[in-house]
Design an enzyme around this catalytic site. Structure first.
Site, PDB file in Angstrom:
ATOM      1  CB  THR A  51     -77.506   7.798 -34.106  1.00  0.00           C
ATOM      2  OG1 THR A  51     -78.029   7.699 -32.784  1.00  0.00           O
ATOM      3  CG2 THR A  51     -77.209   9.256 -34.410  1.00  0.00           C
TER       4      THR A  51
ATOM      5  CB  THR B 104     -81.943  -5.955 -26.815  1.00  0.00           C
ATOM      6  OG1 THR B 104     -81.992  -4.883 -25.879  1.00  0.00           O
ATOM      7  CG2 THR B 104     -81.937  -5.390 -28.215  1.00  0.00           C
TER       8      THR B 104
ATOM      9  CE  LYS C 198     -74.040  10.401 -31.805  1.00  0.00           C
ATOM     10  NZ  LYS C 198     -74.156  10.259 -30.355  1.00  0.00           N
TER      11      LYS C 198
HETATM   12  C1  LIG Z   1     -69.305   7.541 -34.927  1.00  0.00           C
HETATM   13  C2  LIG Z   1     -70.310   7.037 -33.940  1.00  0.00           C
HETATM   14  N1  LIG Z   1     -70.965   5.905 -34.205  1.00  0.00           N
HETATM   15  C3  LIG Z   1     -71.882   5.411 -33.343  1.00  0.00           C
HETATM   16  C4  LIG Z   1     -72.175   6.062 -32.169  1.00  0.00           C
HETATM   17  C5  LIG Z   1     -73.202   5.494 -31.247  1.00  0.00           C
HETATM   18  O1  LIG Z   1     -74.392   6.239 -31.325  1.00  0.00           O
HETATM   19  P1  LIG Z   1     -75.553   6.063 -30.252  1.00  0.00           P
HETATM   20  O2  LIG Z   1     -75.402   7.193 -29.300  1.00  0.00           O
HETATM   21  O3  LIG Z   1     -76.835   6.090 -31.006  1.00  0.00           O
HETATM   22  O4  LIG Z   1     -75.327   4.746 -29.603  1.00  0.00           O
HETATM   23  C6  LIG Z   1     -71.519   7.249 -31.850  1.00  0.00           C
HETATM   24  C7  LIG Z   1     -71.831   7.951 -30.581  1.00  0.00           C
HETATM   25  O5  LIG Z   1     -71.487   9.043 -30.312  1.00  0.00           O
HETATM   26  C8  LIG Z   1     -70.563   7.749 -32.758  1.00  0.00           C
HETATM   27  O6  LIG Z   1     -69.888   8.873 -32.497  1.00  0.00           O
END
Ligand SMILES: Cc1ncc(COP(=O)(O)O)c(C=O)c1O
Length: 411
Positions: free
Chosen positions: A244, A276, A247
């Site tokens: 991501t 999208t 974070k």
């Molecule tokens: C393990 C995990 N994968 C994917 C995501 C999705 O991330 P994003 O916030 O970029 O959509 C999260 C979100 O908290 C997550 O905890």
């Protein structure tokens, strides 16, 4: 059908079960973090954030802000369309090159979030590879589960981190069937790692491909924060890595990194990518800067490790139950959604500590918790006062103490 009655009744049931979510609006004012402002009855009051995923506080880093603002001044805000229809800027291209390099892969593809990256990639692969069988850890994130369900492929759930179970499920599957194993490197609600080496070994043994969600480890673990696959020397043995931008890198968006053919395939066939709009060029530019700074941020990573050790020692001393791992995520166990909401509200109202209650469906029923995330910006004094507040809140609510913690040694 009385539609309104339907919605009303569904919401009432949710409230009766204690599972209704409310949001407190908190302004994370720049330069104040981990302090922030909450407006109550028209007045601002200072609170302290203990549950942010902005792990390195890159969302407020002045150099990152400059990169973002410069591109806004140059290109404006929105990207202008999908990647195919005017939505690919030089910043998108550079960001994908940066991400591929970060994970030691040939290519990467950016999505509007890691959620859509997971959902679209898994659904596309598994819908199109005929006869594929999926093996998914029981605690995998909702986005991975959605991808699996949307693919309509046959899937098997193995017990959390249970390699005997995974092995027996693989063993029972037709040796010639294509297979995909899906796991996270650090489970978001527990702060516990998956046994990645063993998963890679089993994948090789049973000719499976592997999909790893590094959302909570990229930026924080491995050399230059390149993630746990890198830390374990496994980057080239994991087929697809997901991460991501929202974070550790403090922006918005998600991605997958893999070999050039897999990425080109997803780019060409995944509806959730094609149809999208792309992320704003300014966000891509901010992400590039943030990744560059994160790589150099060993001091911040060390501070996180030191702070999470302090907090664990503090919680042990007051005999509050928590999952004793060695990551930046410290889950304090508060059984029951109502109890969890109660302590969260008390902590905010009385002590100015903002930490969201976590309950079903984010965690299984009965596993409710306060998910503490430590950042380099929390000081020793902040940690001491956090632990004291938890101690007092525990007394006020009469919650049980424990003599021994649940210890999870890292793998
Ligand atoms: C393990 C995990 N994968 C994917 C995501 C999705 O991330 P994003 O916030 O970029 O959509 C999260 C979100 O908290 C997550 O905890």
């Amino acid at each position: 059908m009385d539609y309104d009655k339907f919605f009303e009744e569904e919401l009432k049931t949710l409230k009766d079960e204690g599972l209704y979510r409310t949001f407190r609006s908190i302004d994370r004012v720049q330069n104040m973090f981990p302090k922030a402002l909450e407006t109550v009855d028209g007045n601002d009051r200072e609170v302290e954030i203990w549950c942010s995923n902005d792990y390195l506080n890159m969302s407020q880093n002045p150099e990152v802000l400059d990169s973002c603002i410069n591109v806004i001044n140059k290109l404006g805000t929105g990207s202008g369309g999908t990647r195919n229809i005017s939505g690919t800027s030089s910043y998108h291209v550079k960001l994908e090159q940066t991400l591929a390099e970060l994970h030691n892969k040939e290519a990467a593809l950016v999505f509007p979030s890691a959620y859509t990256a997971n959902q679209a990639t898994i659904a596309t692969l598994c819908r199109n590879i005929e006869g594929i069988e999926i093996f998914s850890d029981r605690l995998n994130h909702a986005s991975l589960i959605e991808g699996i369900r949307n693919s309509k492929a046959q899937y098997h759930i193995f017990e959390h981190n249970d390699m005997d179970h995974l092995s027996s499920l693989l063993e029972a599957t037709d040796i010639d069937a294509p297979k995909l194993i899906i796991c996270e490197s650090i489970y978001s609600m527990e702060g516990i790692r998956s046994p990645l080496k063993e998963i890679v070994r089993l994948a090789k043994q049973y000719n499976a491909i592997t999909y790893l969600d590094e959302v909570h480890s990229v930026g924080l673990y491995g050399n230059e924060g390149r993630g746990i696959a890198e830390e374990l020397g496994l980057s080239d043995q994991i087929d697809i890595i997901n991460g991501t931008l929202s974070k550790s890198f403090g922006q918005l968006g998600g991605y997958v990194a893999a070999n050039a053919n897999i990425i080109d395939y997803i780019r060409s066939f995944a509806s959730g990518f094609i149809f999208t709009s792309s992320i704003n060029p300014s966000i891509a530019a901010a992400s590039i800067k943030s990744i560059e700074l994160s790589k150099e941020s060993e001091t911040l990573r060390l501070r996180i490790r030191r702070n999470s050790k302090f907090i664990r020692e503090g919680l042990k001393s007051i005999q509050v139950p928590f999952i004793d791992n060695d990551s930046h995520i410290v889950p304090i166990l508060v059984k029951g959604p109502l109890e969890c909401k109660q302590i969260s509200k008390l902590l905010l109202d009385k002590f100015g500590i903002y930490i969201q209650p976590v309950f079903y469906p984010t965690v299984p029923k009965g596993d409710e918790r306060l998910r503490v995330t430590i950042t380099p910006k929390h000081s020793k004094k902040d940690i001491e006062s956090f632990v004291n507040s938890i101690d007092e809140a525990w007394n006020i609510l009469g919650f049980d103490r424990v003599e021994e913690q649940i210890i999870h040694n890292q793998i």
